[in-house]
Design a protein around this motif. Structure first.
Motif, PDB file in Angstrom:
ATOM      1  N   ASP A 210       0.823  -1.209   0.000  1.00  0.00           N
ATOM      2  CA  ASP A 210       0.000   0.000   0.000  1.00  0.00           C
ATOM      3  C   ASP A 210       0.860   1.263   0.000  1.00  0.00           C
ATOM      4  O   ASP A 210       0.551   2.247  -0.672  1.00  0.00           O
ATOM      5  CB  ASP A 210      -0.936   0.016   1.209  1.00  0.00           C
ATOM      6  CG  ASP A 210      -2.025  -1.043   1.133  1.00  0.00           C
ATOM      7  OD1 ASP A 210      -2.229  -1.636   0.056  1.00  0.00           O
ATOM      8  OD2 ASP A 210      -2.674  -1.280   2.182  1.00  0.00           O
ATOM      9  N   PHE A 211       1.947   1.241   0.750  1.00  0.00           N
ATOM     10  CA  PHE A 211       2.867   2.380   0.808  1.00  0.00           C
ATOM     11  C   PHE A 211       3.491   2.643  -0.570  1.00  0.00           C
ATOM     12  O   PHE A 211       3.552   3.785  -1.018  1.00  0.00           O
ATOM     13  CB  PHE A 211       3.964   2.100   1.845  1.00  0.00           C
ATOM     14  CG  PHE A 211       5.012   3.171   1.958  1.00  0.00           C
ATOM     15  CD1 PHE A 211       4.780   4.321   2.702  1.00  0.00           C
ATOM     16  CD2 PHE A 211       6.247   3.021   1.348  1.00  0.00           C
ATOM     17  CE1 PHE A 211       5.756   5.305   2.830  1.00  0.00           C
ATOM     18  CE2 PHE A 211       7.222   3.993   1.466  1.00  0.00           C
ATOM     19  CZ  PHE A 211       6.981   5.136   2.206  1.00  0.00           C
ATOM     20  N   CYS A 212       3.910   1.574  -1.224  1.00  0.00           N
ATOM     21  CA  CYS A 212       4.519   1.723  -2.555  1.00  0.00           C
ATOM     22  C   CYS A 212       3.523   2.282  -3.574  1.00  0.00           C
ATOM     23  O   CYS A 212       3.915   2.991  -4.504  1.00  0.00           O
ATOM     24  CB  CYS A 212       5.092   0.392  -3.032  1.00  0.00           C
ATOM     25  SG  CYS A 212       6.573  -0.114  -2.119  1.00  0.00           S
TER      26      CYS A 212
ATOM     27  N   HIS B 127       4.790   4.285  10.447  1.00  0.00           N
ATOM     28  CA  HIS B 127       4.752   5.539   9.687  1.00  0.00           C
ATOM     29  C   HIS B 127       4.232   5.300   8.265  1.00  0.00           C
ATOM     30  O   HIS B 127       3.470   6.108   7.737  1.00  0.00           O
ATOM     31  CB  HIS B 127       6.127   6.211   9.638  1.00  0.00           C
ATOM     32  CG  HIS B 127       6.035   7.600   9.097  1.00  0.00           C
ATOM     33  ND1 HIS B 127       5.477   8.638   9.813  1.00  0.00           N
ATOM     34  CD2 HIS B 127       6.370   8.114   7.886  1.00  0.00           C
ATOM     35  CE1 HIS B 127       5.488   9.739   9.075  1.00  0.00           C
ATOM     36  NE2 HIS B 127       6.022   9.444   7.903  1.00  0.00           N
ATOM     37  N   MET B 128       4.627   4.203   7.670  1.00  0.00           N
ATOM     38  CA  MET B 128       4.152   3.873   6.328  1.00  0.00           C
ATOM     39  C   MET B 128       2.632   3.754   6.303  1.00  0.00           C
ATOM     40  O   MET B 128       1.975   4.247   5.386  1.00  0.00           O
ATOM     41  CB  MET B 128       4.818   2.575   5.846  1.00  0.00           C
ATOM     42  CG  MET B 128       6.310   2.739   5.595  1.00  0.00           C
ATOM     43  SD  MET B 128       7.212   1.166   5.516  1.00  0.00           S
ATOM     44  CE  MET B 128       6.646   0.526   3.953  1.00  0.00           C
ATOM     45  N   ARG B 129       2.075   3.137   7.338  1.00  0.00           N
ATOM     46  CA  ARG B 129       0.615   3.001   7.438  1.00  0.00           C
ATOM     47  C   ARG B 129      -0.039   4.375   7.585  1.00  0.00           C
ATOM     48  O   ARG B 129      -1.083   4.647   6.982  1.00  0.00           O
ATOM     49  CB  ARG B 129       0.257   2.098   8.616  1.00  0.00           C
ATOM     50  CG  ARG B 129      -1.216   1.777   8.691  1.00  0.00           C
ATOM     51  CD  ARG B 129      -1.544   0.722   9.716  1.00  0.00           C
ATOM     52  NE  ARG B 129      -0.793   0.897  10.943  1.00  0.00           N
ATOM     53  CZ  ARG B 129      -0.500  -0.092  11.792  1.00  0.00           C
ATOM     54  NH1 ARG B 129      -0.890  -1.306  11.552  1.00  0.00           N
ATOM     55  NH2 ARG B 129       0.175   0.154  12.881  1.00  0.00           N
TER      56      ARG B 129
ATOM     57  N   VAL C 265      -0.088   6.076   4.144  1.00  0.00           N
ATOM     58  CA  VAL C 265      -1.146   5.506   3.294  1.00  0.00           C
ATOM     59  C   VAL C 265      -2.498   6.109   3.666  1.00  0.00           C
ATOM     60  O   VAL C 265      -3.270   6.531   2.797  1.00  0.00           O
ATOM     61  CB  VAL C 265      -1.180   3.966   3.402  1.00  0.00           C
ATOM     62  CG1 VAL C 265      -2.421   3.391   2.732  1.00  0.00           C
ATOM     63  CG2 VAL C 265       0.086   3.370   2.795  1.00  0.00           C
ATOM     64  N   GLY C 266      -2.796   6.181   4.949  1.00  0.00           N
ATOM     65  CA  GLY C 266      -4.065   6.757   5.392  1.00  0.00           C
ATOM     66  C   GLY C 266      -4.197   8.213   4.991  1.00  0.00           C
ATOM     67  O   GLY C 266      -5.249   8.644   4.503  1.00  0.00           O
ATOM     68  N   TYR C 267      -3.134   8.993   5.171  1.00  0.00           N
ATOM     69  CA  TYR C 267      -3.166  10.417   4.811  1.00  0.00           C
ATOM     70  C   TYR C 267      -3.431  10.582   3.315  1.00  0.00           C
ATOM     71  O   TYR C 267      -4.303  11.351   2.911  1.00  0.00           O
ATOM     72  CB  TYR C 267      -1.849  11.099   5.198  1.00  0.00           C
ATOM     73  CG  TYR C 267      -1.843  12.564   4.840  1.00  0.00           C
ATOM     74  CD1 TYR C 267      -2.257  13.517   5.753  1.00  0.00           C
ATOM     75  CD2 TYR C 267      -1.454  12.990   3.570  1.00  0.00           C
ATOM     76  CE1 TYR C 267      -2.284  14.864   5.416  1.00  0.00           C
ATOM     77  CE2 TYR C 267      -1.474  14.330   3.229  1.00  0.00           C
ATOM     78  CZ  TYR C 267      -1.889  15.260   4.148  1.00  0.00           C
ATOM     79  OH  TYR C 267      -1.925  16.586   3.801  1.00  0.00           O
TER      80      TYR C 267
ATOM     81  N   GLY D 127       4.832  12.522  -0.093  1.00  0.00           N
ATOM     82  CA  GLY D 127       5.388  11.612  -1.092  1.00  0.00           C
ATOM     83  C   GLY D 127       4.489  11.265  -2.248  1.00  0.00           C
ATOM     84  O   GLY D 127       4.805  10.395  -3.052  1.00  0.00           O
ATOM     85  N   HIS D 128       3.349  11.946  -2.375  1.00  0.00           N
ATOM     86  CA  HIS D 128       2.411  11.633  -3.462  1.00  0.00           C
ATOM     87  C   HIS D 128       2.124  12.869  -4.295  1.00  0.00           C
ATOM     88  O   HIS D 128       1.597  13.857  -3.778  1.00  0.00           O
ATOM     89  CB  HIS D 128       1.089  11.095  -2.900  1.00  0.00           C
ATOM     90  CG  HIS D 128       0.139  10.694  -3.970  1.00  0.00           C
ATOM     91  ND1 HIS D 128       0.165   9.436  -4.546  1.00  0.00           N
ATOM     92  CD2 HIS D 128      -0.834  11.392  -4.615  1.00  0.00           C
ATOM     93  CE1 HIS D 128      -0.765   9.395  -5.486  1.00  0.00           C
ATOM     94  NE2 HIS D 128      -1.378  10.565  -5.538  1.00  0.00           N
TER      95      HIS D 128
END
Length: 112
Positions: free
Chosen positions: A12-14, A75-77, A80-82, A107-108
């Motif tokens: 999900d992070f990727c 933090h990765m989770r 993803v939520g943000y 990062g997006h």
């Protein structure tokens, strides 16, 4: 943290983080990056939460998957939520909006 849960979070992070570590590090140096985001209750914090997150994402991206620890996965989770929440709030002007710039701190880049 269970291995299956780590795999899902990593995947999900990727998908959520579509900027490279170099592109994100460069973005974090820009004026636009420094101007957006939540800077504490009184607005006086020097660095926004998203900007600090971006620095942490750059560090995570520099690691091999086997080097990631539970703090990284937490933090990765969060990232993803943000990203998912904010993508659902797309404004009419998404090119030069604070919305886009805030997402880029996480990062997006929604235009990629």
């Amino acid at each position: 943290m269970a291995e299956l849960q780590r795999d899902r979070i990593y995947r999900d992070f990727c998908q959520a983080v579509n900027m490279t570590a170099d592109a994100l590090a460069e973005w974090l140096e820009s004026e636009q990056s420094l101007r957006v985001g939540w800077k504490g209750k009184d607005g006086k914090d020097v660095e926004s939460v998203g900007h600090a997150s971006g620095r942490r994402i750059v560090a995570i991206l520099a690691k091999a998957p086997a080097e990631l620890d539970d703090e990284d996965y937490r933090h990765m989770r969060k990232v993803v939520g943000y990203v998912r929440r904010h993508l659902a709030q797309r404004p009419e002007n998404d090119v030069t909006s604070r919305w886009r710039y805030a997402l880029m701190n996480w990062g997006h880049d929604p235009l990629d």
